[in-house]
Design a protein around this motif. Structure first.
Motif, PDB file in Angstrom:
ATOM      1  N   TYR A 209      21.978 100.078  93.921  1.00 26.22           N
ATOM      2  CA  TYR A 209      23.261  99.716  93.328  1.00 26.22           C
ATOM      3  C   TYR A 209      24.187  99.066  94.354  1.00 26.22           C
ATOM      4  N   ARG A 210      24.139  99.491  95.612  1.00 31.23           N
ATOM      5  CA  ARG A 210      24.931  98.805  96.647  1.00 31.23           C
ATOM      6  C   ARG A 210      24.470  97.362  96.798  1.00 31.23           C
ATOM      7  N   THR A 211      23.154  97.175  96.851  1.00 24.43           N
ATOM      8  CA  THR A 211      22.608  95.826  96.971  1.00 24.43           C
ATOM      9  C   THR A 211      22.991  94.974  95.766  1.00 24.43           C
ATOM     10  N   ALA A 212      22.912  95.551  94.567  1.00 26.53           N
ATOM     11  CA  ALA A 212      23.245  94.811  93.353  1.00 26.53           C
ATOM     12  C   ALA A 212      24.722  94.440  93.321  1.00 26.53           C
ATOM     13  N   GLY A 213      25.593  95.382  93.704  1.00 23.74           N
ATOM     14  CA  GLY A 213      27.024  95.087  93.716  1.00 23.74           C
ATOM     15  C   GLY A 213      27.367  93.962  94.671  1.00 23.74           C
ATOM     16  N   ALA A 214      26.727  93.958  95.842  1.00 23.08           N
ATOM     17  CA  ALA A 214      26.993  92.911  96.832  1.00 23.08           C
ATOM     18  C   ALA A 214      26.500  91.550  96.340  1.00 23.08           C
ATOM     19  N   ALA A 215      25.284  91.512  95.766  1.00 25.31           N
ATOM     20  CA  ALA A 215      24.753  90.248  95.266  1.00 25.31           C
ATOM     21  C   ALA A 215      25.592  89.726  94.109  1.00 25.31           C
ATOM     22  N   PHE A 216      26.039  90.626  93.252  1.00 25.36           N
ATOM     23  CA  PHE A 216      26.862  90.227  92.111  1.00 25.36           C
ATOM     24  C   PHE A 216      28.168  89.600  92.567  1.00 25.36           C
ATOM     25  N   VAL A 217      28.868  90.224  93.502  1.00 28.76           N
ATOM     26  CA  VAL A 217      30.174  89.688  93.892  1.00 28.76           C
ATOM     27  C   VAL A 217      30.021  88.346  94.594  1.00 28.76           C
ATOM     28  N   ARG A 218      28.940  88.148  95.325  1.00 31.68           N
ATOM     29  CA  ARG A 218      28.715  86.846  95.947  1.00 31.68           C
ATOM     30  C   ARG A 218      28.463  85.772  94.877  1.00 31.68           C
ATOM     31  N   ALA A 219      27.733  86.135  93.822  1.00 34.12           N
ATOM     32  CA  ALA A 219      27.497  85.182  92.745  1.00 34.12           C
ATOM     33  C   ALA A 219      28.801  84.839  92.033  1.00 34.12           C
ATOM     34  N   VAL A 220      29.658  85.814  91.821  1.00 33.20           N
ATOM     35  CA  VAL A 220      30.944  85.571  91.169  1.00 33.20           C
ATOM     36  C   VAL A 220      31.814  84.677  92.040  1.00 33.20           C
ATOM     37  N   GLN A 221      31.818  84.933  93.345  1.00 32.85           N
ATOM     38  CA  GLN A 221      32.600  84.088  94.248  1.00 32.85           C
ATOM     39  C   GLN A 221      32.088  82.652  94.250  1.00 32.85           C
ATOM     40  N   ALA A 222      30.769  82.478  94.226  1.00 34.84           N
ATOM     41  CA  ALA A 222      30.199  81.134  94.195  1.00 34.84           C
ATOM     42  C   ALA A 222      30.605  80.419  92.905  1.00 34.84           C
ATOM     43  N   ALA A 223      30.591  81.148  91.796  1.00 32.20           N
ATOM     44  CA  ALA A 223      30.981  80.550  90.521  1.00 32.20           C
ATOM     45  C   ALA A 223      32.453  80.163  90.530  1.00 32.20           C
TER      46      ALA A 223
ATOM     47  N   VAL B  15      15.758  86.604  77.239  1.00 31.37           N
ATOM     48  CA  VAL B  15      16.273  85.708  78.268  1.00 31.37           C
ATOM     49  C   VAL B  15      15.661  86.051  79.621  1.00 31.37           C
ATOM     50  N   LEU B  16      15.589  87.319  79.918  1.00 27.69           N
ATOM     51  CA  LEU B  16      15.018  87.745  81.195  1.00 27.69           C
ATOM     52  C   LEU B  16      13.555  87.333  81.296  1.00 27.69           C
ATOM     53  N   ASP B  17      12.832  87.466  80.186  1.00 24.45           N
ATOM     54  CA  ASP B  17      11.429  87.055  80.198  1.00 24.45           C
ATOM     55  C   ASP B  17      11.312  85.550  80.414  1.00 24.45           C
ATOM     56  N   ASP B  18      12.175  84.773  79.734  1.00 20.37           N
ATOM     57  CA  ASP B  18      12.128  83.314  79.898  1.00 20.37           C
ATOM     58  C   ASP B  18      12.404  82.907  81.341  1.00 20.37           C
ATOM     59  N   LEU B  19      13.267  83.687  82.024  1.00 24.11           N
ATOM     60  CA  LEU B  19      13.629  83.367  83.405  1.00 24.11           C
ATOM     61  C   LEU B  19      12.679  83.994  84.420  1.00 24.11           C
ATOM     62  N   SER B  20      11.651  84.706  83.909  1.00 22.99           N
ATOM     63  CA  SER B  20      10.710  85.415  84.793  1.00 22.99           C
ATOM     64  C   SER B  20      11.452  86.345  85.742  1.00 22.99           C
ATOM     65  N   ALA B  21      12.496  86.970  85.215  1.00 27.20           N
ATOM     66  CA  ALA B  21      13.302  87.880  86.035  1.00 27.20           C
ATOM     67  C   ALA B  21      12.545  89.174  86.274  1.00 27.20           C
ATOM     68  N   THR B  22      12.661  89.691  87.484  1.00 27.36           N
ATOM     69  CA  THR B  22      11.979  90.942  87.841  1.00 27.36           C
ATOM     70  C   THR B  22      12.892  92.160  87.736  1.00 27.36           C
ATOM     71  N   ARG B  23      14.204  91.925  87.617  1.00 28.12           N
ATOM     72  CA  ARG B  23      15.218  92.990  87.619  1.00 28.12           C
ATOM     73  C   ARG B  23      15.257  93.728  88.953  1.00 28.12           C
ATOM     74  N   ALA B  24      14.763  93.092  89.999  1.00 24.45           N
ATOM     75  CA  ALA B  24      14.783  93.709  91.324  1.00 24.45           C
ATOM     76  C   ALA B  24      16.222  93.871  91.800  1.00 24.45           C
ATOM     77  N   PRO B  25      16.489  94.858  92.664  1.00 23.70           N
ATOM     78  CA  PRO B  25      17.853  95.061  93.162  1.00 23.70           C
ATOM     79  C   PRO B  25      18.404  93.793  93.811  1.00 23.70           C
ATOM     80  N   GLY B  26      19.548  93.336  93.319  1.00 21.21           N
ATOM     81  CA  GLY B  26      20.184  92.160  93.886  1.00 21.21           C
ATOM     82  C   GLY B  26      19.782  90.850  93.263  1.00 21.21           C
ATOM     83  N   GLU B  27      18.844  90.855  92.309  1.00 22.16           N
ATOM     84  CA  GLU B  27      18.475  89.617  91.611  1.00 22.16           C
ATOM     85  C   GLU B  27      19.568  89.299  90.594  1.00 22.16           C
ATOM     86  N   VAL B  28      20.140  88.099  90.682  1.00 24.17           N
ATOM     87  CA  VAL B  28      21.243  87.702  89.800  1.00 24.17           C
ATOM     88  C   VAL B  28      20.845  86.451  89.030  1.00 24.17           C
TER      89      VAL B  28
END
Length: 511
Positions: free
Chosen positions: A86-100, A50-63
């Motif tokens: 991990y701080r950057t990832a946690g912040a990006a994740f919670v914003r994505a959850v709030q948007a959802a 799935v990550l390959d199909d989405l061309s995901a880089t796994r960079a910090p904060g990429e959701v």
């Protein structure tokens, strides 16, 4: 002193502290609860295709959002790992959850109140804590509004390595159980320190028609009332006059809202070290007679960010029951223009007798800090003194908006502060206390000059040093990082709460 005939906005219109998400560690996954997977570079996961199909880089904060039959799922990049990522990832994740959650509510659905997260196998205690900090602060929001808050998740469950998706926990070895306990302790502590940052943001963001010096003082009393071992005493303008707080009284003299001194005390029984924290509490700064330009003046509601950080930090220190004595002082005043405002050319007498010659009424922060520093040093003789202030525009020029200026008379204390900031994700840069500029601080009409010529950040620090009685002392100038205009990592626009986490970690370094 004359009182304003106009009513202020009722204090109930500002809800402090704001509610933040709960974060817990668990070894039991729940069926039907939305799940996020945190993925690191070079780590093989069932989601690689799935990550390959989405061309995901796994960079910090990429959701990446992955809708599923049981609700949305997320793949959250954390790069090569480390607390910052991990701080950057946690912040990006919670914003994505709030948007959802907002999108689902708009569509007539019922957003989940709980979301679970699986971190990469072997994520360290520090990485669990950093992700937690990002989650608590990344979704921070402060508004004074009559509308209901948008739907948001209330709890984030961090799954340990032993957790399985069938609702059970793998039978683990004793050392795995201890590792989980260490992670849980680190996450609980991270929640407390992150909430200190959030409280400092609340206080800084509160509008100044509500946030008078008295409101700040009574709010400090209220938010600390349930914290064991912590007491708050508020000194009024009469006490300030009786105790020669000439700097605070001069700065607050032009306002219809009189100044206050907030004194918070935490004194555990077996503490061997006494730390004095002093925070600038200018609840609004017009510049006084040396009036500021209109553009940007509305941001001066955050000019008490140093005091906010100090109050939030001492509350967290007490909540964590750290074995260090802390006295926190916040001289609070409004710097306004009126017939009773202080003037350039005035001389004010500070607590202890030293006098200052006023050259610029917009350099008011150092005047209130001077009183509090002199009072705290003389009364308590602490082992170390740290003051925090949005003090000089010079530090914004020198260091930008994400790094605080660190001045110190003691190398050991400077190292403690810098290392505390590094551990909590707050950057400090040590600046020189250049002795060649010391003569510039000497006054002609008074003992010292309030706004001497030369490099503004350095001469301001040298002025404050005159009131520290030779004690080990650090001055933290947060004029740059105390406010943000854009979102980055765990920071959102407005007051940032910068320095609160550093102060908590600094206190912990003495235990």
């Amino acid at each position: 002193m004359a009182r304003s005939p106009f009513p202020s906005v009722p204090t109930r219109s500002v809800d402090v502290p704001t509610r933040s998400v709960d974060v817990v560690v668990t070894d039991t996954a729940r069926r039907g609860t939305p799940l996020a997977e945190v993925v690191a570079e070079g780590e093989r996961t069932p989601h690689d295709a799935v990550l390959d199909d989405l061309s995901a880089t796994r960079a910090p904060g990429e959701v990446q959002v992955l809708p599923g039959s049981e609700g949305p799922g997320w793949l959250v990049g954390v790069g090569a790992g480390g607390p910052r990522s991990y701080r950057t990832a946690g912040a990006a994740f919670v914003r994505a959850v709030q948007a959802a959650a907002g999108a689902e509510a708009d569509a007539g659905g019922r957003p989940a109140v709980t979301v679970q997260v699986r971190l990469p196998a072997g994520a360290t205690v520090d990485e669990y804590a950093a992700f937690t900090t990002g989650v608590v602060l990344g979704g921070y929001r402060f508004r004074v509004t009559g509308t209901e808050d948008p739907p948001r998740p209330r709890r984030i469950r961090l799954l340990t390595d032993r957790a399985r998706t069938d609702g059970r926990a793998d039978a683990g070895r004793a050392d795995a159980g201890r590792a989980d306990a260490d992670r849980a302790d680190a996450v609980a502590r991270a929640v407390t320190t992150a909430r200190a940052t959030a409280l400092a943001r609340d206080l800084a963001n509160a509008p100044s028609n509500v946030k008078t010096p008295d409101w700040l003082a009574t709010t400090a009393e209220r938010v600390t009332a349930g914290t064991a071992g912590l007491s708050v005493t508020v000194r009024d303008e009469r006490w300030l006059a009786d105790n020669d707080f000439g700097g605070v009284l001069a700065v607050g003299g032009g306002s219809a809202s009189p100044p206050r001194l907030i004194e918070a005390t935490y004194r555990p029984r077996d503490a061997r070290t006494h730390l004095l924290l002093v925070g600038k509490g200018i609840t609004f700064d017009s510049g006084g007679i040396s009036v500021k330009p209109a553009a940007g003046m509305h941001l001066m509601r955050t000019d008490m960010s140093g005091g906010a950080a100090v109050l939030a930090a001492v509350r967290a220190i007490a909540a964590l029951r750290l074995d260090v004595r802390v006295t926190a002082l916040v001289p609070a005043a409004e710097n306004m223009i009126s017939g009773s405002a202080f003037r350039p050319g005035d001389v004010v007498r500070h607590h202890g007798g030293r006098t200052s010659e006023i050259e610029n009424t917009d350099a008011e922060g150092r005047l209130v800090l001077a009183d509090a520093l002199a009072y705290g040093a003389a009364r308590y003789r602490p082992d170390a003194v740290v003051d925090v202030a949005t003090l000089t525009g010079a530090m914004k020029v020198a260091l930008g908006l994400r790094t605080g200026g660190l001045f110190a008379s003691d190398d050991g204390l400077a190292t403690r502060v810098a290392e505390a900031g590094a551990r909590t994700g707050e950057a400090w840069w040590r600046m020189p206390l250049s002795d060649e500029h010391t003569p510039d601080v000497t006054g002609d009409l008074a003992d010292v000059r309030q706004a001497p010529p030369g490099p503004g950040g350095i001469t301001a620090a040298l002025f404050l040093r005159e009131f520290t009685a030779g004690l080990p002392w650090a001055h933290l100038d947060i004029a740059g990082p105390a406010r943000a205009e854009t979102t980055y990592a765990e920071v959102v626009p407005g007051g940032t709460g910068f320095a609160a986490r550093t102060l908590v970690e600094l206190a912990a370094s003495y235990t």
